[in-house]
Scaffold this motif. Structure first.
Motif, PDB file in Angstrom:
ATOM      1  N   ILE A 121       4.775   3.429   8.334  1.00  0.00           N
ATOM      2  CA  ILE A 121       3.635   3.616   9.243  1.00  0.00           C
ATOM      3  C   ILE A 121       3.198   2.276   9.817  1.00  0.00           C
ATOM      4  O   ILE A 121       2.890   2.167  11.014  1.00  0.00           O
ATOM      5  N   VAL A 122       3.155   1.245   8.981  1.00  0.00           N
ATOM      6  CA  VAL A 122       2.787  -0.090   9.464  1.00  0.00           C
ATOM      7  C   VAL A 122       3.757  -0.530  10.553  1.00  0.00           C
ATOM      8  O   VAL A 122       3.355  -1.048  11.610  1.00  0.00           O
ATOM      9  N   ALA A 123       5.059  -0.339  10.323  1.00  0.00           N
ATOM     10  CA  ALA A 123       6.055  -0.741  11.317  1.00  0.00           C
ATOM     11  C   ALA A 123       5.866   0.001  12.630  1.00  0.00           C
ATOM     12  O   ALA A 123       6.006  -0.585  13.715  1.00  0.00           O
ATOM     13  N   ALA A 124       5.508   1.293  12.555  1.00  0.00           N
ATOM     14  CA  ALA A 124       5.287   2.072  13.773  1.00  0.00           C
ATOM     15  C   ALA A 124       4.086   1.544  14.540  1.00  0.00           C
ATOM     16  O   ALA A 124       4.109   1.431  15.774  1.00  0.00           O
ATOM     17  N   ALA A 125       3.015   1.206  13.823  1.00  0.00           N
ATOM     18  CA  ALA A 125       1.820   0.679  14.487  1.00  0.00           C
ATOM     19  C   ALA A 125       2.096  -0.668  15.129  1.00  0.00           C
ATOM     20  O   ALA A 125       1.695  -0.930  16.276  1.00  0.00           O
ATOM     21  N   VAL A 126       2.809  -1.540  14.420  1.00  0.00           N
ATOM     22  CA  VAL A 126       3.135  -2.861  14.963  1.00  0.00           C
ATOM     23  C   VAL A 126       4.029  -2.730  16.190  1.00  0.00           C
ATOM     24  O   VAL A 126       3.914  -3.506  17.142  1.00  0.00           O
ATOM     25  N   SER A 127       4.895  -1.716  16.207  1.00  0.00           N
ATOM     26  CA  SER A 127       5.829  -1.552  17.333  1.00  0.00           C
ATOM     27  C   SER A 127       5.120  -1.263  18.646  1.00  0.00           C
ATOM     28  O   SER A 127       5.680  -1.482  19.718  1.00  0.00           O
ATOM     29  N   VAL A 128       3.876  -0.762  18.587  1.00  0.00           N
ATOM     30  CA  VAL A 128       3.128  -0.502  19.818  1.00  0.00           C
ATOM     31  C   VAL A 128       2.006  -1.520  20.010  1.00  0.00           C
ATOM     32  O   VAL A 128       1.094  -1.305  20.809  1.00  0.00           O
ATOM     33  N   GLY A 129       2.067  -2.616  19.261  1.00  0.00           N
ATOM     34  CA  GLY A 129       1.175  -3.723  19.561  1.00  0.00           C
ATOM     35  C   GLY A 129       0.012  -3.956  18.634  1.00  0.00           C
ATOM     36  O   GLY A 129      -0.806  -4.838  18.894  1.00  0.00           O
ATOM     37  N   VAL A 130      -0.116  -3.193  17.558  1.00  0.00           N
ATOM     38  CA  VAL A 130      -1.211  -3.423  16.626  1.00  0.00           C
ATOM     39  C   VAL A 130      -0.892  -4.666  15.794  1.00  0.00           C
ATOM     40  O   VAL A 130       0.202  -4.780  15.248  1.00  0.00           O
ATOM     41  N   PRO A 131      -1.811  -5.616  15.677  1.00  0.00           N
ATOM     42  CA  PRO A 131      -1.569  -6.782  14.819  1.00  0.00           C
ATOM     43  C   PRO A 131      -1.221  -6.340  13.405  1.00  0.00           C
ATOM     44  O   PRO A 131      -1.860  -5.445  12.854  1.00  0.00           O
ATOM     45  N   GLU A 132      -0.229  -6.993  12.821  1.00  0.00           N
ATOM     46  CA  GLU A 132       0.247  -6.542  11.518  1.00  0.00           C
ATOM     47  C   GLU A 132      -0.855  -6.533  10.461  1.00  0.00           C
ATOM     48  O   GLU A 132      -0.950  -5.607   9.652  1.00  0.00           O
ATOM     49  N   THR A 133      -1.698  -7.556  10.463  1.00  0.00           N
ATOM     50  CA  THR A 133      -2.765  -7.624   9.462  1.00  0.00           C
ATOM     51  C   THR A 133      -3.681  -6.417   9.572  1.00  0.00           C
ATOM     52  O   THR A 133      -4.038  -5.786   8.572  1.00  0.00           O
ATOM     53  N   TYR A 134      -4.055  -6.070  10.794  1.00  0.00           N
ATOM     54  CA  TYR A 134      -4.932  -4.915  11.001  1.00  0.00           C
ATOM     55  C   TYR A 134      -4.215  -3.619  10.656  1.00  0.00           C
ATOM     56  O   TYR A 134      -4.772  -2.725  10.012  1.00  0.00           O
ATOM     57  N   ARG A 178      -1.731  -3.136   8.569  1.00  0.00           N
ATOM     58  CA  ARG A 178      -1.551  -3.013   7.121  1.00  0.00           C
ATOM     59  C   ARG A 178      -2.866  -2.635   6.442  1.00  0.00           C
ATOM     60  O   ARG A 178      -2.887  -1.829   5.515  1.00  0.00           O
ATOM     61  N   ARG A 179      -3.968  -3.213   6.902  1.00  0.00           N
ATOM     62  CA  ARG A 179      -5.268  -2.888   6.318  1.00  0.00           C
ATOM     63  C   ARG A 179      -5.639  -1.435   6.592  1.00  0.00           C
ATOM     64  O   ARG A 179      -6.119  -0.727   5.702  1.00  0.00           O
ATOM     65  N   ALA A 180      -5.413  -0.981   7.833  1.00  0.00           N
ATOM     66  CA  ALA A 180      -5.759   0.392   8.196  1.00  0.00           C
ATOM     67  C   ALA A 180      -4.938   1.404   7.400  1.00  0.00           C
ATOM     68  O   ALA A 180      -5.473   2.402   6.901  1.00  0.00           O
ATOM     69  N   VAL A 181      -3.638   1.155   7.250  1.00  0.00           N
ATOM     70  CA  VAL A 181      -2.768   2.089   6.529  1.00  0.00           C
ATOM     71  C   VAL A 181      -3.114   2.088   5.039  1.00  0.00           C
ATOM     72  O   VAL A 181      -3.179   3.148   4.406  1.00  0.00           O
ATOM     73  N   SER A 182      -3.343   0.922   4.472  1.00  0.00           N
ATOM     74  CA  SER A 182      -3.710   0.843   3.055  1.00  0.00           C
ATOM     75  C   SER A 182      -5.022   1.582   2.797  1.00  0.00           C
ATOM     76  O   SER A 182      -5.162   2.315   1.812  1.00  0.00           O
ATOM     77  N   ASN A 183      -5.982   1.416   3.708  1.00  0.00           N
ATOM     78  CA  ASN A 183      -7.248   2.142   3.570  1.00  0.00           C
ATOM     79  C   ASN A 183      -7.033   3.641   3.658  1.00  0.00           C
ATOM     80  O   ASN A 183      -7.670   4.413   2.944  1.00  0.00           O
ATOM     81  N   GLY A 184      -6.132   4.067   4.553  1.00  0.00           N
ATOM     82  CA  GLY A 184      -5.840   5.490   4.675  1.00  0.00           C
ATOM     83  C   GLY A 184      -5.255   6.074   3.413  1.00  0.00           C
ATOM     84  O   GLY A 184      -5.643   7.158   2.972  1.00  0.00           O
ATOM     85  N   LEU A 185      -4.325   5.366   2.807  1.00  0.00           N
ATOM     86  CA  LEU A 185      -3.709   5.838   1.558  1.00  0.00           C
ATOM     87  C   LEU A 185      -4.740   5.907   0.441  1.00  0.00           C
ATOM     88  O   LEU A 185      -4.779   6.863  -0.331  1.00  0.00           O
ATOM     89  N   GLU A 186      -5.602   4.898   0.375  1.00  0.00           N
ATOM     90  CA  GLU A 186      -6.598   4.847  -0.696  1.00  0.00           C
ATOM     91  C   GLU A 186      -7.700   5.874  -0.498  1.00  0.00           C
ATOM     92  O   GLU A 186      -8.346   6.297  -1.467  1.00  0.00           O
ATOM     93  N   THR A 187      -7.928   6.283   0.738  1.00  0.00           N
ATOM     94  CA  THR A 187      -8.995   7.233   1.020  1.00  0.00           C
ATOM     95  C   THR A 187      -8.549   8.672   0.804  1.00  0.00           C
ATOM     96  O   THR A 187      -9.371   9.584   0.816  1.00  0.00           O
ATOM     97  N   ALA A 188      -7.271   8.898   0.608  1.00  0.00           N
ATOM     98  CA  ALA A 188      -6.763  10.245   0.349  1.00  0.00           C
ATOM     99  C   ALA A 188      -7.423  10.810  -0.914  1.00  0.00           C
ATOM    100  O   ALA A 188      -7.953  10.068  -1.734  1.00  0.00           O
ATOM    101  N   VAL A 189      -7.391  12.098  -1.047  1.00  0.00           N
ATOM    102  CA  VAL A 189      -8.091  12.769  -2.145  1.00  0.00           C
ATOM    103  C   VAL A 189      -7.807  12.113  -3.481  1.00  0.00           C
ATOM    104  O   VAL A 189      -8.691  11.856  -4.259  1.00  0.00           O
ATOM    105  N   GLU A 190      -6.575  11.822  -3.791  1.00  0.00           N
ATOM    106  CA  GLU A 190      -6.204  11.070  -4.987  1.00  0.00           C
ATOM    107  C   GLU A 190      -4.886  10.375  -4.723  1.00  0.00           C
ATOM    108  O   GLU A 190      -4.079  10.840  -3.919  1.00  0.00           O
TER     109      GLU A 190
END
Length: 292
Positions: free
Chosen positions: A262-275, A277-289
């Motif tokens: 998912i991070v690679a897909a976001a970076v491929s359309v121009g999202v800064p890698e740091t942002y 990675r943070r967004a995807v990690s937050n998404g995984l952690e926010t999942a029900v469990e």
């Protein structure tokens, strides 16, 4: 006749004031999807644009299930959830509100210097700042700051103090700055090829490889389709949705490999890698469990 559970009493009071609510279970997370909604039988959360489009009568899909109807909140379908509930959540966007979630002391200090004063609610590590007016939700708009409104829930922690201000341009601009995808040729960073998700890293997943890869590819397509704006927010949503599919697995389910794709897909359309990675990690952690 048994007494009304305290979370339900709080929820009914909020609903009477026009605030859509839902129960939270241990871990302060929503209750999982019912049998009728598993496997995207009802269309799935990514297709929900406002609270209530799923016709299921159970409190599925987190913020999208929030309601102000007392007959729904007290229905037999919701009753078992209230008996297990440890807290109440509400849908800010459904109440015409935006919550700026300040997750630590540094974020609170930044808000006090940058944003107009408004009603503040203390949280475990920081504060919720409430504004009148709704807007798109987005996580990690800056370090320690999330925006909860149209497509997120917030935990009810009390009414807070201070006079609530109108949603300012300074908050809306936060979303624009973080969610704008650079134009082609201006990609902020690029990632080397990453290992694809597969059985070698998901030995404890109960799903078939075809099922997981189909869902993952659809999610990646959604992220790559955001060529103008919103790819970071989309990556967060995709990560959260995919991680939630593995809550009943014994694990490991290879969520780290899913994160990298998912991070690679976001970076491929121009999202800064740091942002990204943070967004995807937050998404995984926010999942029900976490699956693993």
């Amino acid at each position: 006749m048994s007494a009304t559970p305290e979370p339900l009493r709080v929820a009914l009071a909020l609903a009477a004031a026009g605030v859509p609510v839902l129960p939270l279970r241990a871990g302060k997370v929503p209750f999982g999807n019912c049998r009728s909604c598993k496997g995207n039988a009802c269309g799935g959360r990514p297709n929900m644009k406002a609270a209530g489009p799923c016709q299921c009568s159970a409190p599925c899909h987190a913020w999208a299930a929030a309601t102000t109807y007392p007959h729904v909140l007290t229905s037999p379908v919701w009753a078992p959830m209230w008996r297990e509930a440890v807290a109440v959540a509400y849908h800010p966007g459904g109440a015409g509100l935006t919550v700026v979630d300040l997750d630590n002391a540094a974020a609170v200090a930044w808000a006090r210097e940058t944003l107009p004063a408004t009603r503040a609610v203390p949280t475990t590590r920081g504060e919720h700042w409430l504004y009148r007016g709704a807007m798109p939700s987005s996580n990690a708009v800056r370090p320690g700051v999330d925006i909860k409104s149209l497509s997120q829930y917030a935990r009810w922690l009390g009414p807070g103090t201070g006079r609530m201000a109108v949603l300012p341009a300074a908050v809306c601009t936060l979303l624009e700055k973080e969610e704008t995808t650079p134009a082609p040729g201006k990609v902020a960073s690029s990632l080397p090829g990453r290992a694809r998700w597969g059985r070698s890293v998901a030995t404890g997943c109960r799903h078939t490889e075809r099922y997981v890869r189909t869902g993952l590819e659809r999610g990646l397509a959604l992220v790559r389709g955001r060529t103008e704006s919103g790819a970071g927010s989309q990556a967060f949503g995709v990560a959260r949705f995919l991680a939630a599919q593995h809550t009943a697995c014994p694990g490991p389910c290879g969520l780290a490999a899913i994160r990298e794709e998912i991070v690679a897909a976001a970076v491929s359309v121009g999202v800064p890698e740091t942002y990204a990675r943070r967004a995807v990690s937050n998404g995984l952690e926010t999942a029900v469990e976490r699956a693993a």
